[in-house]
Design an enzyme around this catalytic site. Structure first.
Site, PDB file in Angstrom:
ATOM      1  N   GLU A   1       0.820  -1.204   0.000  1.00  0.00           N
ATOM      2  CA  GLU A   1       0.000   0.000   0.000  1.00  0.00           C
ATOM      3  C   GLU A   1       0.861   1.264   0.000  1.00  0.00           C
ATOM      4  O   GLU A   1       0.432   2.313  -0.482  1.00  0.00           O
ATOM      5  CB  GLU A   1      -0.936  -0.025   1.220  1.00  0.00           C
ATOM      6  CG  GLU A   1      -2.222   0.729   1.032  1.00  0.00           C
ATOM      7  CD  GLU A   1      -3.277   0.337   2.047  1.00  0.00           C
ATOM      8  OE1 GLU A   1      -4.219  -0.392   1.682  1.00  0.00           O
ATOM      9  OE2 GLU A   1      -3.161   0.740   3.221  1.00  0.00           O
TER      10      GLU A   1
ATOM     11  N   HIS B   1       8.257 -26.968  -0.280  1.00  0.00           N
ATOM     12  CA  HIS B   1       7.601 -28.135  -0.867  1.00  0.00           C
ATOM     13  C   HIS B   1       6.423 -27.739  -1.759  1.00  0.00           C
ATOM     14  O   HIS B   1       5.647 -28.598  -2.175  1.00  0.00           O
ATOM     15  CB  HIS B   1       7.111 -29.082   0.228  1.00  0.00           C
ATOM     16  CG  HIS B   1       8.224 -29.659   1.047  1.00  0.00           C
ATOM     17  ND1 HIS B   1       8.782 -30.885   0.782  1.00  0.00           N
ATOM     18  CD2 HIS B   1       8.904 -29.172   2.105  1.00  0.00           C
ATOM     19  CE1 HIS B   1       9.752 -31.127   1.662  1.00  0.00           C
ATOM     20  NE2 HIS B   1       9.848 -30.104   2.471  1.00  0.00           N
TER      21      HIS B   1
ATOM     22  N   LYS C   1     -14.007   1.087  -4.320  1.00  0.00           N
ATOM     23  CA  LYS C   1     -15.011   1.504  -3.339  1.00  0.00           C
ATOM     24  C   LYS C   1     -16.085   2.366  -3.981  1.00  0.00           C
ATOM     25  O   LYS C   1     -17.272   2.202  -3.704  1.00  0.00           O
ATOM     26  CB  LYS C   1     -14.345   2.300  -2.213  1.00  0.00           C
ATOM     27  CG  LYS C   1     -13.646   1.444  -1.172  1.00  0.00           C
ATOM     28  CD  LYS C   1     -13.231   2.309   0.007  1.00  0.00           C
ATOM     29  CE  LYS C   1     -12.324   1.541   0.955  1.00  0.00           C
ATOM     30  NZ  LYS C   1     -11.786   2.410   2.015  1.00  0.00           N
TER      31      LYS C   1
END
Lengths: 424, 424
Positions: A280, A301, A415
């Site tokens: 951010e 792995h 938003k």
């Protein structure tokens, strides 16, 4: 020095000459940052932490620890990741299976099943809540707060519910402050100049940590030590400046992905906190190194194959905790049926260290540089130090990159579309 | 069609003409894959799943569910991620806080504190274990098995301990098979031709899932449906071929990072399973798309900024679950003090969907393509379908890229160095 940057996994990739060339830029932005934050922000916070505020947090936490079975922390992004990270890494990722009060994080998203689960886990329990939001208008925590406020008021009545709600919000403005004042909730303050992702060393992070039994005074002590250590002007002795410099060197060489590596599953949410901090702060204007979290040896792995053979875009930042507490030793067996007796008497931390060394060597040979950050041990003091270290290094890294570490203009894009779709 | 690929977030980035050009390559490798796996491997497994084996798994699981307080699953990588993913997504990430037997995954790494925690959680509990390893020589599970075997033998005696140990390993060879035979442990088979990361639809994944109360017959049914659906030769109607094609198109355009997106925290380990599958299958020879997991809306508040403004290397694959069970509705409040009454009567799944739509729109506008995979609902059947879908799509994607989906030569690099350092 609580965080020490070991260059043995870098020197084949970035020369001292290259560092010398970027040094003036980093030194310049360091002076700018320190001047900008001289009287405000998270920068001086650990040094100047208010004793009365500390006392209030500790008293409230002691009350919750005595009275609550369940403590629901409501917040998203920087309002929850720091505390969650500390609880998992300093206490345990099994914290809720063995400790009281159980601590659940709500309002971190909008999944109905997740919120329903937490509501169900509160059944027949003594519940306290802490809602954390600077404004009170962020959608997810606002929804979760409406749900839990109602739950408490229906169960305990309005007056008693108000005694169980702690609000962490702005000192002077905002919807949540208004609600807190009207309903006489107890309050903690998010300092105005401290953005969400830099707020872990304020009541935002400290109050939930204290409820989990973490010694937050030691956290602040560690951060304070970091404040002084990392104020050194000499680039070559300042680990936050060096880390910012190396990240920028790698970025300029086209290494656009940083893998943050820890060697313990309890490290998972610290890595998530780190990811928010850097993504951010840096990820704007087409720039930035994309942070990804890995737990080794587990992920050796799974994604290890990719790092080994296709890691040209990557560098790794490895947290090397030196002194491991709570160790375990492998016993010798009379019959060596599993062929492990060559490790008898060895500790798991010893073996884990050899995995670490093997991975560092193999990845360096494959062209993936390793920035090794050495930490003496995992405890509150060092945790505070490490947190402050990354906050400062992140701000310096972003400024060296040429972006503002403290805004997040891109977060508004989805938003505004979402609120449109919701008819607001 | 249980997984349906919606192209609305792709069509601005990859034209049908481009798809037409890659189609012959994908069709070719599809034929190769199907021929290669005709008589063996995970490919036909769901269709031909052995009824007696299913019965044995179900009976063993029923016994463990009746008798155990704690079930410890020992395995790493592909030997644990599939089961862990299913337990969290189909049951709950809070599973251990509300269900019995509690299920812990050990041997996933070498952290001493993590292993100590699980040992402590077994105190005064009835413990059963399932150790999963094709060879028995993988270091981390071998160590964990030595620890838990001793714990059981000390607590219950050798004979009773042997009744509580289930081994999932190769049919004909290996150290673990030898141990199982000598000590008369009950056994399940990992088919020889099925590699770890493709083994979730074998006893490797199915036995722990069944212990968690998941209906594994429905899982296999879903996978079987996928086997038939995804055998369609027509590229344009075969979602696994289309997905493999789009991934390769994006990769060729320099989009080297894939974000796998889910909208529920319970999705976290499914994403980790996906990451292993694709990273280990594709990440070799300098090639591959690097898979990263994200939970929205949570991570829209952390890495969302980066995706929005610096996502040029990225594309997103979004899992869109249509019919959400266990929903929650937001109540109306008399006083609209939190300004949320505009959402009163709306469900959280409705709001979550608007967040999803907002993010898709915003990211597409920012140049980040979205592959939307639509799933009717989250249940055992669809889970089995989705698992098989990703396995087949992954193999096709790797083959189209020109790498072998079934080896992992790079994983040995750090291991040989580690064993050297350990003096073996």
């Amino acid at each position: 020095m609580a965080v020490s940057l070991n260059r043995r996994g870098i020197c084949d990739f970035v020369s001292d000459e290259e560092l010398t060339k970027i040094e003036p830029q980093v030194s310049l932005v360091t002076k700018q940052l320190e001047k900008q934050l001289e009287n405000t922000g998270w920068h001086n916070l650990p040094r100047d932490f208010d004793k009365d505020e500390m006392k209030e947090i500790l008293e409230a936490a002691a009350e919750v620890r005595t009275k609550a079975d369940v403590f629901v922390v409501i917040g998203v992004g920087g309002s929850y990741l720091g505390a969650k990270a500390a609880i998992e890494w300093l206490r345990s990722s099994f914290y809720n299976e063995k400790e009281t009060p159980k601590i659940y994080f709500a309002g971190t998203g909008c999944s109905p099943s997740y919120l329903n689960e937490i509501v169900n886990l509160c059944k027949d329990k003594e519940v306290y809540i802490n809602v954390i939001s600077k404004s009170g208008t962020t959608l997810e925590p606002a929804i979760a707060f409406r749900v839990f406020k109602k739950l408490l008021e229906q169960r305990y009545g309005t007056e008693e519910a108000a005694k169980r709600i702690f609000v962490t919000t702005d000192k002077a403005k905002g919807l949540l402050l208004k609600m807190a004042k009207e309903s006489h909730y107890r309050r903690f303050v998010v300092p105005e100049a401290v953005g969400g992702r830099y707020s872990v060393l304020t009541p935002v992070g400290l109050f939930p940590m204290a409820v989990a039994g973490i010694d937050i005074e030691k956290i602040i002590d560690g951060a304070k030590e970091a404040f002084f250590h990392l104020s050194k002007e000499n680039f070559w002795e300042n680990e936050s400046m060096l880390y910012a410099a190396y990240r920028n060197c790698f970025n300029r060489k086209g290494k656009r992905i940083e893998l943050l590596i820890g060697f313990d599953p309890d490290f998972r949410f610290f890595a998530e906190w780190f990811r928010q901090l850097f993504a951010e702060s840096e990820g704007k204007d087409g720039k930035g190194v994309f942070p990804v979290a890995q737990i080794y040896s587990t992920d050796l792995h799974s994604i290890g194959q990719f790092v080994q053979e296709s890691g040209s875009l990557m560098f790794e930042t490895v947290l090397d905790v030196k002194d491991i507490q709570n160790d375990m030793f492998l016993a010798e067996e009379k019959e060596d049926i599993d062929s492990l007796n060559f490790l008898a008497g060895k500790s798991l931390s010893f073996i884990n260290r050899k995995i670490f060394e093997g991975a560092v060597q193999a990845h360096i040979e494959a062209g993936v540089p390793n920035i090794i950050l050495e930490i003496p041990r995992l405890c509150e003091h060092e945790y505070g130090y490490l947190t402050y270290f990354f906050e400062k290094a992140c701000a310096l890294s972003a400024l060296t990159l040429g972006v503002n570490p403290f805004d997040q203009p891109g977060v508004e894009a989805y938003k505004s579309k979402m609120f449109n779709l919701l008819g607001k």
